[in-house]
Design a protein around this motif. Structure first.
Motif, mmCIF file in Angstrom:
data_model
loop_
_atom_site.group_PDB
_atom_site.id
_atom_site.type_symbol
_atom_site.label_atom_id
_atom_site.label_comp_id
_atom_site.label_asym_id
_atom_site.label_seq_id
_atom_site.Cartn_x
_atom_site.Cartn_y
_atom_site.Cartn_z
ATOM 1 N N HIS A 125 0.875 -1.185 0.000
ATOM 2 C CA HIS A 125 0.000 0.000 0.000
ATOM 3 C C HIS A 125 0.909 1.231 0.000
ATOM 4 O O HIS A 125 1.031 1.929 1.012
ATOM 5 N N PRO A 126 1.547 1.504 -1.131
ATOM 6 C CA PRO A 126 2.658 2.467 -1.182
ATOM 7 C C PRO A 126 2.306 3.901 -0.805
ATOM 8 O O PRO A 126 3.179 4.652 -0.374
ATOM 9 N N LEU A 127 1.050 4.291 -0.957
ATOM 10 C CA LEU A 127 0.667 5.671 -0.641
ATOM 11 C C LEU A 127 -0.246 5.745 0.585
ATOM 12 O O LEU A 127 -0.852 6.786 0.849
ATOM 13 N N ASP A 128 -0.310 4.663 1.335
ATOM 14 C CA ASP A 128 -1.076 4.657 2.586
ATOM 15 C C ASP A 128 -0.166 5.202 3.683
ATOM 16 O O ASP A 128 0.396 4.468 4.485
ATOM 17 N N ASN A 132 0.587 13.847 7.710
ATOM 18 C CA ASN A 132 1.675 14.806 7.950
ATOM 19 C C ASN A 132 2.909 14.531 7.094
ATOM 20 O O ASN A 132 3.851 15.314 7.091
ATOM 21 N N LEU A 133 2.903 13.410 6.352
ATOM 22 C CA LEU A 133 3.984 13.149 5.398
ATOM 23 C C LEU A 133 3.577 13.785 4.073
ATOM 24 O O LEU A 133 2.932 13.164 3.237
ATOM 25 N N LEU A 134 3.965 15.016 3.900
ATOM 26 C CA LEU A 134 3.545 15.765 2.726
ATOM 27 C C LEU A 134 4.331 15.324 1.495
ATOM 28 O O LEU A 134 5.483 14.895 1.599
ATOM 29 N N PRO A 135 3.731 15.429 0.315
ATOM 30 C CA PRO A 135 4.449 15.051 -0.906
ATOM 31 C C PRO A 135 5.674 15.931 -1.135
ATOM 32 O O PRO A 135 5.661 17.125 -0.849
ATOM 33 N N HIS A 136 6.737 15.304 -1.616
ATOM 34 C CA HIS A 136 7.980 15.998 -1.972
ATOM 35 C C HIS A 136 8.510 16.850 -0.807
ATOM 36 O O HIS A 136 8.894 17.996 -0.972
ATOM 37 N N SER A 137 8.525 16.224 0.380
ATOM 38 C CA SER A 137 8.940 16.960 1.578
ATOM 39 C C SER A 137 10.281 16.489 2.137
ATOM 40 O O SER A 137 10.721 16.976 3.177
ATOM 41 N N PHE A 138 10.941 15.546 1.446
ATOM 42 C CA PHE A 138 12.234 15.050 1.922
ATOM 43 C C PHE A 138 13.326 15.366 0.907
ATOM 44 O O PHE A 138 13.144 15.177 -0.297
ATOM 45 N N THR A 159 6.238 5.124 -3.480
ATOM 46 C CA THR A 159 6.450 5.800 -2.191
ATOM 47 C C THR A 159 7.615 6.781 -2.294
ATOM 48 O O THR A 159 7.521 7.928 -1.845
ATOM 49 N N ILE A 160 8.712 6.315 -2.883
ATOM 50 C CA ILE A 160 9.910 7.148 -3.010
ATOM 51 C C ILE A 160 9.596 8.431 -3.779
ATOM 52 O O ILE A 160 9.937 9.538 -3.351
ATOM 53 N N LYS A 161 8.939 8.279 -4.926
ATOM 54 C CA LYS A 161 8.650 9.439 -5.780
ATOM 55 C C LYS A 161 7.662 10.394 -5.115
ATOM 56 O O LYS A 161 7.711 11.605 -5.345
ATOM 57 N N TYR A 162 6.806 9.862 -4.263
ATOM 58 C CA TYR A 162 5.870 10.719 -3.524
ATOM 59 C C TYR A 162 6.608 11.555 -2.479
ATOM 60 O O TYR A 162 6.310 12.735 -2.283
ATOM 61 N N LEU A 163 7.598 10.942 -1.819
ATOM 62 C CA LEU A 163 8.254 11.593 -0.683
ATOM 63 C C LEU A 163 9.371 12.557 -1.070
ATOM 64 O O LEU A 163 9.554 13.594 -0.439
ATOM 65 N N THR A 164 10.144 12.205 -2.100
ATOM 66 C CA THR A 164 11.376 12.955 -2.361
ATOM 67 C C THR A 164 11.151 14.256 -3.130
ATOM 68 O O THR A 164 10.271 14.344 -3.984
ATOM 69 N N LYS A 165 12.004 15.226 -2.790
ATOM 70 C CA LYS A 165 12.058 16.457 -3.585
ATOM 71 C C LYS A 165 12.793 16.195 -4.897
ATOM 72 O O LYS A 165 12.682 16.971 -5.845
#
Length: 214
Positions: A125-128, A132-138, A159-165
């Motif tokens: 469930h990669p986007l579950d 508070n974990l905002l997109p492109h916030s790391f 998940t990686i592409k959602y999280l990383t700047k």
């Protein structure tokens, strides 16, 4: 009919009893270490590998190298996400005083001992993820998908592409090179990661930026 009480009690062989005693003694010694003065809750191995979850910790040298790379890539005040890479998270937490923040996304709830920095994560469930974990916030995401399959890599990549700047540091098998390029646009580094136990599959690191791992 009266039966002898001992007839119903299964008897363990002397070999099995000795093995059990050795196991419990090792457990007691480990627990003793954890309660003794100077125990580091962030040291690699403080939470043991669970092979059923396909967990294999990095060697101390590799974890240190990856942690150092993550700090440099994230920059001053940077945010680092460790996805299924708890031993890198632990090594980062040992670096007190460094100017960065880090969290660990992990399926194994034993890592919840690290409090708010632990985020339960199931690659199925990669986007579950928490709100508070905002997109492109790391500033950088370090990921080590638990299985060497394209399905696992593809879902973890979401998940990686959602999280990383932008910056990605992926650790996976050498056999996954084409799939890693396909799903994340990363290239293999010269640096070869090592594990505390020798694995049958050759592991490599992949990045999408000019790293210090070449």
């Amino acid at each position: 009919m009266k039966m002898d009480d001992d007839d119903d009690i299964p008897q363990l062989s002397s070999h099995t009893l000795a093995a059990l005693q050795e196991f419990y003694l090792e457990q007691q010694q480990r627990e003793g270490m954890k309660t003794s003065q100077g125990f580091n809750q962030y040291s690699i191995g403080s939470i043991e590998e669970d092979w059923q979850l396909s967990q294999f910790w990095y060697s101390d040298e590799t974890a240190s190298c990856l942690a150092k790379e993550a700090v440099l890539a994230a920059g001053k005040g940077g945010r680092i996400a460790c996805v299924s890479a708890p031993s890198v998270y632990q090594k980062l937490k040992e670096q007190d005083g460094e100017d960065f923040s880090v969290c660990v996304l992990e399926y194994d709830r034993r890592f919840s001992v690290y409090g708010e920095e632990f985020i339960f994560y199931d690659y199925n469930h990669p986007l579950d993820l928490p709100e508070n974990l905002l997109p492109h916030s790391f500033d950088i995401v370090i990921a080590d998908p638990p299985y060497l399959s394209e399905e696992c890599l593809q879902k973890t990549a979401e998940t990686i592409k959602y999280l990383t700047k932008g910056k990605i540091l992926l650790c996976t098998g050498a056999v996954m090179e084409e799939q890693a390029a396909k799903h994340l646009g990363v290239k293999m580094c010269k640096f070869i990661p090592k594990h505390s136990r020798n694995l049958a599959n050759e592991f490599r690191c992949y990045v999408n930026y000019a790293s210090g791992l070449d």
